[in-house]
Scaffold this active site. Sequence first.
Site, PDB file in Angstrom:
ATOM      1  N   ASN A 187       0.870  -1.172   0.000  1.00  0.00           N
ATOM      2  CA  ASN A 187       0.000   0.000   0.000  1.00  0.00           C
ATOM      3  C   ASN A 187       0.903   1.217   0.000  1.00  0.00           C
ATOM      4  O   ASN A 187       1.390   1.664   1.041  1.00  0.00           O
ATOM      5  CB  ASN A 187      -0.910  -0.007   1.227  1.00  0.00           C
ATOM      6  N   GLU A 188       1.124   1.719  -1.198  1.00  0.00           N
ATOM      7  CA  GLU A 188       2.070   2.813  -1.376  1.00  0.00           C
ATOM      8  C   GLU A 188       1.453   4.139  -0.931  1.00  0.00           C
ATOM      9  O   GLU A 188       0.230   4.216  -0.751  1.00  0.00           O
ATOM     10  CB  GLU A 188       2.485   2.890  -2.849  1.00  0.00           C
ATOM     11  N   PRO A 189       2.284   5.177  -0.739  1.00  0.00           N
ATOM     12  CA  PRO A 189       1.742   6.486  -0.374  1.00  0.00           C
ATOM     13  C   PRO A 189       0.585   6.858  -1.299  1.00  0.00           C
ATOM     14  O   PRO A 189       0.668   6.671  -2.517  1.00  0.00           O
ATOM     15  CB  PRO A 189       2.938   7.423  -0.567  1.00  0.00           C
TER      16      PRO A 189
END
Length: 643
Positions: free
Chosen positions: A167-169
């Site tokens: 879950n990337e920025p």
Amino acid sequence: MIEATEAIELEKETISLERVPTKIYKDAAEASKAVAQEIAKIIRKKNASGKPAVLGLATGSTPKKVYAELIRLHKSEGLSFENVITFNLDEYYPMQPDAVQSYHRFMKEQLFDHVNIAPENCHIPTGTLPLEKLAIFCKEYEAQIEELGGLDIQILGIGRNGHIGFNEPGSLVNSKTRLMTLDITTRMDAAGDFGTLVKVPRRAVTMGVKAIMEAKRVVLLAFGEHKAQVIKEAIEGPVSEKIPASYLQGHQNVRFILDEASASELSSRKKPWLFDEVIWDKMMVKKAVTNLALSLDKPILKLTNRDYNENGLSDLLANYGQAYDINLQVFQSLQHTITGWPGGKSLASDANRPERAFPAQKRVLIFSPHPDDDIISMGGTFQRLVDQGHDVHVAYQTSGNIAVADDEALRFIDFLDDFNTAFDIENKKYNTVFEEARAFLSKKKDSEIDIPSVRYVKGIIRQGEAKATCRFVGIPSSNVHFLDMPFYETGAIQKMPLGEADIKIVSNIIAEIKPHQIFAAGDLADPHGTHKVCLDAIFESLERLKKEDYMNDCWVWLYRGAWAEWDIHEIEMAVPMSPTQVLQKRHGIFKHQSQKDGVVFQGNDSREFWQRAEDRNSATADLYNKLGFAEYAAIEAFVRYHF
Ligand code: F6R
């Protein structure tokens, strides 16, 4: 949802003032054992109530020791995985399950193959389904977890950009299990595993933040100084999609498990006097005063009583009475760290110098984990030691062969080939080695592990560069030692553990040279890294040799690796450099041609090594200048290690 009855109880303990319960351990090994114990407890508790334990697992370098400890608990304490069901966070997409970088393969190698878990109980997001089938797969993945009553515990690592899972920025708190485009930081961090950045997949399938937040218990682990900044943001910063791990501030049963290095940026570590009573020993005073001066942008000698009082240091002031006295003590102690004579100055008193005056000519042994750490991290000091007449030896601890690109190896093989043809030199062994290496490289698959002959070629390329640096600095070839420590020679990023053979090699060179000074890389930024293993070998050797007479005269100085510098209050020897010396060091670093222009292990820092070294050395000089000292072009810094 969290069911109160099922939630695993928090043990009673002192919880720090951070926004997330945090526990800091001495090192990753100790922390991992505690986490493995917690998992084991959950497995046993659930089994006792006749239910399967549902574990959420992570991959990456961080949880490896947890899995190793779980295997140990299984083998020697009978911990059974018969009734365990696991769900992994993520998998690259696309990715074949047997590929070296696959998380399917990782989990088999690190855990599943070594415990009695049924393969059908192990769930990992797919890396192989066609795109159109992914949405259904992700939905079912979440449904399976829900059907089992949710995850009893979710183990997490954290990316340097704050990601959890992949879950990337930008990921929202209610994000679902899905296909995700990987952030550039994530891809750069993975580049080492794939050989080069372009080969890192651009996407991955990841469990969403929502599913992670719904786990009954979440344990996030972070080890190493490279995680310190993001850990501070996740724990002390605002909850924001910019740092997905910050969502965990809202979880009711979460704990961050840290080692000292990853906790080092937390306010409670940076400014402990603001949180608790502290013992005002010399180091703590120095830390507080340098911190105060730098945060107020004032030189030390200009700090006033009011500055101390207004910035949480009234306690320190009360102990000393006057700012003037504290300022002077800290100023002088910093002043005494600065020396242009890293091997000591025999014609002057050494009362206030970091090194002894005598013996005037010292035997110096510089340990360099890779073939370029000596020049990158202490090139200016290296040069001064040689120029000031000391007998300087360098011991290159590892071959550094995995950091040489295939193209570079082929370039040298071509050269040798032409050379051999031109001069018709019959050298069977060499020809076989190079032919074998060329044949392998011409068919090498992505990130296939190099065979020994290729590693040999890459190793001699780096040896040649190190020899060139030593010639440039001016030491004879008899003072250049290649230790080729065996732990390094796996051909992969994952190295072997430090072994007896490694320690013997290091002990032998110390015993042979009987140095008055040892310089070693004290880089702890990466707890899994080569520098740490090389340092452990030195520490163990010192321990074994400390009773030898010559060791009474041996002082050990630690330099930092290419990535970070010591904190200003820790520095015990600061060696200034003039602009000419900076340039000379740059040319010394240039000898390492295979490490220029986008190297295999670039990390997320696109600067070349010489640029990093110069930036760092000038930043240290700047700090000294800001604190009220002369304006040097650059400074290399060392901490003394007492054994
Ligand atoms: C792995 C995962 C990632 C890693 C993170 C840290 O399954 O989901 O979030 O936990 O990238 O990786 P390491 O531990 O290699 O620093």
